[in-house]
Design a protein around this motif. Structure first.
Motif, PDB file in Angstrom:
ATOM      1  N   ALA A   1      -5.503   2.626  -0.692  1.00  0.00           N
ATOM      2  CA  ALA A   1      -6.486   2.472   0.209  1.00  0.00           C
ATOM      3  C   ALA A   1      -6.971   1.128  -0.006  1.00  0.00           C
ATOM      4  O   ALA A   1      -7.351   0.284   0.733  1.00  0.00           O
ATOM      5  CB  ALA A   1      -7.892   3.494  -0.224  1.00  0.00           C
ATOM      6  N   TYR A   2      -6.984   0.471  -1.095  1.00  0.00           N
ATOM      7  CA  TYR A   2      -7.181  -0.872  -1.421  1.00  0.00           C
ATOM      8  C   TYR A   2      -6.538  -1.972  -0.648  1.00  0.00           C
ATOM      9  O   TYR A   2      -6.973  -2.794   0.188  1.00  0.00           O
ATOM     10  CB  TYR A   2      -7.000  -1.095  -2.728  1.00  0.00           C
ATOM     11  CG  TYR A   2      -7.476  -2.430  -3.299  1.00  0.00           C
ATOM     12  CD1 TYR A   2      -8.880  -2.766  -3.827  1.00  0.00           C
ATOM     13  CD2 TYR A   2      -6.715  -3.593  -3.620  1.00  0.00           C
ATOM     14  CE1 TYR A   2      -9.170  -3.877  -4.325  1.00  0.00           C
ATOM     15  CE2 TYR A   2      -6.958  -4.622  -4.084  1.00  0.00           C
ATOM     16  CZ  TYR A   2      -8.152  -5.022  -4.568  1.00  0.00           C
ATOM     17  OH  TYR A   2      -8.427  -6.182  -5.126  1.00  0.00           O
TER      18      TYR A   2
ATOM     19  N   ALA B   1       0.865  -1.328  -0.004  1.00  0.00           N
ATOM     20  CA  ALA B   1       0.101   0.207  -0.073  1.00  0.00           C
ATOM     21  C   ALA B   1       0.817   1.208  -0.021  1.00  0.00           C
ATOM     22  O   ALA B   1       0.512   2.259  -0.815  1.00  0.00           O
ATOM     23  CB  ALA B   1      -1.004  -0.071   1.095  1.00  0.00           C
ATOM     24  N   VAL B   2       1.890   1.259   0.888  1.00  0.00           N
ATOM     25  CA  VAL B   2       2.779   2.534   1.156  1.00  0.00           C
ATOM     26  C   VAL B   2       3.543   2.751  -0.178  1.00  0.00           C
ATOM     27  O   VAL B   2       3.666   3.642  -0.844  1.00  0.00           O
ATOM     28  CB  VAL B   2       3.538   2.555   2.269  1.00  0.00           C
ATOM     29  CG1 VAL B   2       4.477   3.377   2.436  1.00  0.00           C
ATOM     30  CG2 VAL B   2       2.879   2.302   3.543  1.00  0.00           C
TER      31      VAL B   2
ATOM     32  N   MET C   1     -12.127  -4.081   0.016  1.00  0.00           N
ATOM     33  CA  MET C   1     -10.836  -4.697   0.087  1.00  0.00           C
ATOM     34  C   MET C   1     -10.819  -5.358   1.441  1.00  0.00           C
ATOM     35  O   MET C   1     -10.612  -6.483   1.763  1.00  0.00           O
ATOM     36  CB  MET C   1      -9.645  -4.166  -0.364  1.00  0.00           C
ATOM     37  CG  MET C   1      -8.330  -5.394  -0.508  1.00  0.00           C
ATOM     38  SD  MET C   1      -8.846  -6.619  -1.566  1.00  0.00           S
ATOM     39  CE  MET C   1      -7.249  -7.404  -1.734  1.00  0.00           C
ATOM     40  N   GLY C   2     -11.185  -4.374   2.372  1.00  0.00           N
ATOM     41  CA  GLY C   2     -10.994  -4.776   3.934  1.00  0.00           C
ATOM     42  C   GLY C   2     -12.102  -5.962   4.213  1.00  0.00           C
ATOM     43  O   GLY C   2     -11.745  -6.808   4.862  1.00  0.00           O
ATOM     44  N   SER C   3     -13.327  -5.665   3.699  1.00  0.00           N
ATOM     45  CA  SER C   3     -14.497  -6.684   3.794  1.00  0.00           C
ATOM     46  C   SER C   3     -13.800  -8.033   3.219  1.00  0.00           C
ATOM     47  O   SER C   3     -14.224  -9.233   3.889  1.00  0.00           O
ATOM     48  CB  SER C   3     -15.609  -6.117   3.610  1.00  0.00           C
ATOM     49  OG  SER C   3     -15.643  -5.840   2.251  1.00  0.00           O
TER      50      SER C   3
ATOM     51  N   MET D   1     -13.575  11.297  -6.197  1.00  0.00           N
ATOM     52  CA  MET D   1     -12.007  10.725  -6.063  1.00  0.00           C
ATOM     53  C   MET D   1     -11.925  10.253  -4.422  1.00  0.00           C
ATOM     54  O   MET D   1     -11.643   8.973  -4.213  1.00  0.00           O
ATOM     55  CB  MET D   1     -10.918  11.448  -6.430  1.00  0.00           C
ATOM     56  CG  MET D   1     -10.684  11.340  -7.757  1.00  0.00           C
ATOM     57  SD  MET D   1     -10.443   9.838  -8.641  1.00  0.00           S
ATOM     58  CE  MET D   1      -9.336  10.313  -9.752  1.00  0.00           C
ATOM     59  N   ARG D   2     -12.216  11.148  -3.559  1.00  0.00           N
ATOM     60  CA  ARG D   2     -12.119  10.805  -2.107  1.00  0.00           C
ATOM     61  C   ARG D   2     -13.198   9.396  -1.767  1.00  0.00           C
ATOM     62  O   ARG D   2     -12.873   8.607  -1.003  1.00  0.00           O
ATOM     63  CB  ARG D   2     -12.701  11.996  -1.423  1.00  0.00           C
ATOM     64  CG  ARG D   2     -11.494  13.067  -1.560  1.00  0.00           C
ATOM     65  CD  ARG D   2     -11.561  14.040  -0.101  1.00  0.00           C
ATOM     66  NE  ARG D   2     -12.913  14.857  -0.102  1.00  0.00           N
ATOM     67  CZ  ARG D   2     -13.134  15.744  -0.601  1.00  0.00           C
ATOM     68  NH1 ARG D   2     -12.106  16.248  -1.308  1.00  0.00           N
ATOM     69  NH2 ARG D   2     -14.223  16.427  -0.537  1.00  0.00           N
ATOM     70  N   LEU D   3     -14.423   9.740  -2.308  1.00  0.00           N
ATOM     71  CA  LEU D   3     -15.469   8.827  -2.043  1.00  0.00           C
ATOM     72  C   LEU D   3     -14.842   7.260  -2.784  1.00  0.00           C
ATOM     73  O   LEU D   3     -14.999   6.185  -2.174  1.00  0.00           O
ATOM     74  CB  LEU D   3     -16.751   9.061  -2.574  1.00  0.00           C
ATOM     75  CG  LEU D   3     -17.548  10.088  -1.602  1.00  0.00           C
ATOM     76  CD1 LEU D   3     -18.774  10.438  -2.571  1.00  0.00           C
ATOM     77  CD2 LEU D   3     -17.900   9.477  -0.497  1.00  0.00           C
ATOM     78  N   LEU D   4     -14.359   7.263  -3.828  1.00  0.00           N
ATOM     79  CA  LEU D   4     -13.898   5.982  -4.440  1.00  0.00           C
ATOM     80  C   LEU D   4     -12.517   5.519  -3.747  1.00  0.00           C
ATOM     81  O   LEU D   4     -12.626   4.102  -3.791  1.00  0.00           O
ATOM     82  CB  LEU D   4     -13.495   6.330  -6.248  1.00  0.00           C
ATOM     83  CG  LEU D   4     -14.478   6.545  -6.948  1.00  0.00           C
ATOM     84  CD1 LEU D   4     -14.118   7.139  -8.353  1.00  0.00           C
ATOM     85  CD2 LEU D   4     -15.210   5.332  -7.175  1.00  0.00           C
ATOM     86  N   PHE D   5     -11.821   6.443  -3.292  1.00  0.00           N
ATOM     87  CA  PHE D   5     -10.573   5.779  -2.580  1.00  0.00           C
ATOM     88  C   PHE D   5     -11.210   5.286  -1.109  1.00  0.00           C
ATOM     89  O   PHE D   5     -10.717   4.084  -0.519  1.00  0.00           O
ATOM     90  CB  PHE D   5      -9.808   6.910  -2.068  1.00  0.00           C
ATOM     91  CG  PHE D   5      -9.071   7.603  -3.190  1.00  0.00           C
ATOM     92  CD1 PHE D   5      -9.044   6.894  -4.452  1.00  0.00           C
ATOM     93  CD2 PHE D   5      -8.691   8.889  -3.057  1.00  0.00           C
ATOM     94  CE1 PHE D   5      -8.303   7.616  -5.539  1.00  0.00           C
ATOM     95  CE2 PHE D   5      -8.291   9.433  -4.342  1.00  0.00           C
ATOM     96  CZ  PHE D   5      -8.157   8.864  -5.335  1.00  0.00           C
ATOM     97  N   ALA D   6     -12.303   5.712  -0.479  1.00  0.00           N
ATOM     98  CA  ALA D   6     -12.763   5.263   0.768  1.00  0.00           C
ATOM     99  C   ALA D   6     -13.616   3.850   0.419  1.00  0.00           C
ATOM    100  O   ALA D   6     -13.643   2.932   0.943  1.00  0.00           O
ATOM    101  CB  ALA D   6     -13.919   6.072   1.344  1.00  0.00           C
TER     102      ALA D   6
END
Length: 405
Positions: free
Chosen positions: A350-351, A66-67, A232-234, A221-226
């Motif tokens: 974010a993913y 991610a980083v 992916m977390g779920s 974009m902020r919403l898409l990153f969230a």
């Protein structure tokens, strides 16, 4: 007008070569990344790792990935797309082979962390390559096929590692998957067309910061990153701990049987392309929310006791996830009007951040509340994602309309 004609379109030899290459790249990336996931109970047995500590074999990789993605996309803006992707695949496959002979748990985790860094050269750059080289009419299908390769790789890596760990040893399983990664890297290197629309940028840290800030100023974009983080977390959380449930009573499944359950990833291979194409025709905002509802329904089904119903729930959940990811990732590529690699990097930051943070946190819910705790966490995340999808649908489109619709 000339540039538009030169873009790669569906039905051309260049489109077939591109998709063959990126299918191989997606296969290799996800096979190398996720081959350890069904082995968590084995790591608990052989190394004495708790479920939370065993999950570090994946969470460390995705965390470093991610980083590193934030920088890999920027490097590709300077040196080009294909060289970064080719190097990423070859080095990552090599590290996977080396990890198969790691003498201790600490060494194994260190190699897996390094692999997170080397794998970063593929995902964000691949999304940027497609955004630059593929015609808007074909990008939904192209992205879906790339994600289909990722789904197939994730399935094959998990299934082979489970089966080979039962038949021979988990170290042999990981070495074999590393070898398949090398073969995929060769296929990618030989098949991918050169970039025709890439323009090298002399990037300074200030310019890089401006491009990241520009993407973050866009509310869509902020919403898409969230959405990326929550999706992916779920997804990873449910898959991380399914094995622990199924090796325990009353199921007592072998590693081979647990690995075979990951064959439902074939559904993701289909759904990513089919849903991506459907969203391209009907509009992303009209389809995206439905994939989240499908994921919630699949997660709820896994609360049942009969094994066939649990497997059906995982299959439904997988269908929804890959469809949703296909839409969201192509949406970012169309929404970004410049610095596409940085936009892709933020999406994937974010993913994989969701994979790393939520994937390990899920172990705490599993330890405290067993399987219902995992499902409760997953459904809560998806309800938040559904609220975000509704907010996305209400935002105005950019011109031309297909950038957001």
């Amino acid at each position: 007008m000339i540039e538009t004609v030169a873009l790669i379109e569906h039905g051309t030899p260049e489109f077939r070569r591109t998709n063959l290459a990126l299918f191989a790249a997606g296969f290799a990336t996800f096979a190398l990344l996720y081959c350890v996931q069904p082995l968590f109970p084995v790591f608990t047995r052989d190394f004495g790792a708790t479920p939370v500590h065993a999950s570090l074999a994946l969470s460390l990789t995705t965390g470093f990935l991610a980083v590193s993605l934030l920088f890999a996309g920027s490097v590709s803006e300077i040196v080009g797309r294909k060289p970064i992707m080719v190097a990423s695949l070859f080095v990552s496959a090599g590290l996977t082979i080396v990890s198969s002979v790691a003498p201790t748990w600490a060494v194994f985790l260190t190699i897996r962390a390094l692999e997170g860094i080397t794998l970063s050269g593929l995902p964000a750059v691949a999304m940027a390559y497609l955004g630059e080289e593929i015609h808007p009419r074909s990008i939904g299908l192209a992205m879906g096929l790339y994600i289909g390769g990722s789904a197939f790789g994730g399935m094959a890596g998990r299934f082979l590692s489970g089966a080979l760990s039962d038949a021979i040893h988990w170290r042999v399983a990981i070495a074999v998957i590393g070898g398949l990664g090398l073969l995929s890297a060769i296929a990618f290197w030989r098949s991918l067309p050169a970039s025709l629309h890439f323009e090298a940028q002399a990037r300074s840290l200030r310019a890089l910061a401006r491009s990241f800030a520009g993407h973050l100023r866009d509310p869509a974009m902020r919403l898409l990153f969230a959405e990326s983080f929550l999706l992916m977390g779920s997804f990873v959380t449910l898959y991380n701990y399914a094995g622990y449930r199924l090796v325990a009573p009353p199921y007592h499944l072998s590693q081979t049987a647990i690995g075979a359950i990951f064959l439902v990833y074939l559904i993701g291979t289909f759904s990513s392309a089919w849903v991506g194409n459907l969203a391209g025709r009907l509009g992303r905002r009209k389809v995206f929310w439905a994939t989240l509802v499908i994921m919630m329904a699949g997660a709820a089904l896994t609360l049942a006791q009969p094994l066939p119903v649990i497997i059906a729930g995982i299959a439904v959940f997988t269908f929804g996830f890959f469809g949703g990811h296909s839409i969201a990732s192509s949406w970012v590529g169309r929404r970004a009007t410049s610095a596409k690699a940085q936009a892709s990097s933020l999406y994937l930051f974010a993913y994989y951040g969701g994979s790393s943070l939520v994937g390990s946190a899920g172990g705490l819910f599993f330890t405290a509340f067993a399987w219902p705790g995992v499902v409760g966490l997953v459904v809560a995340l998806l309800l938040i994602a559904l609220a975000g999808a509704i907010a996305l649908a209400r935002l105005p489109a950019l011109a031309p309309p297909d950038r957001l619709s």
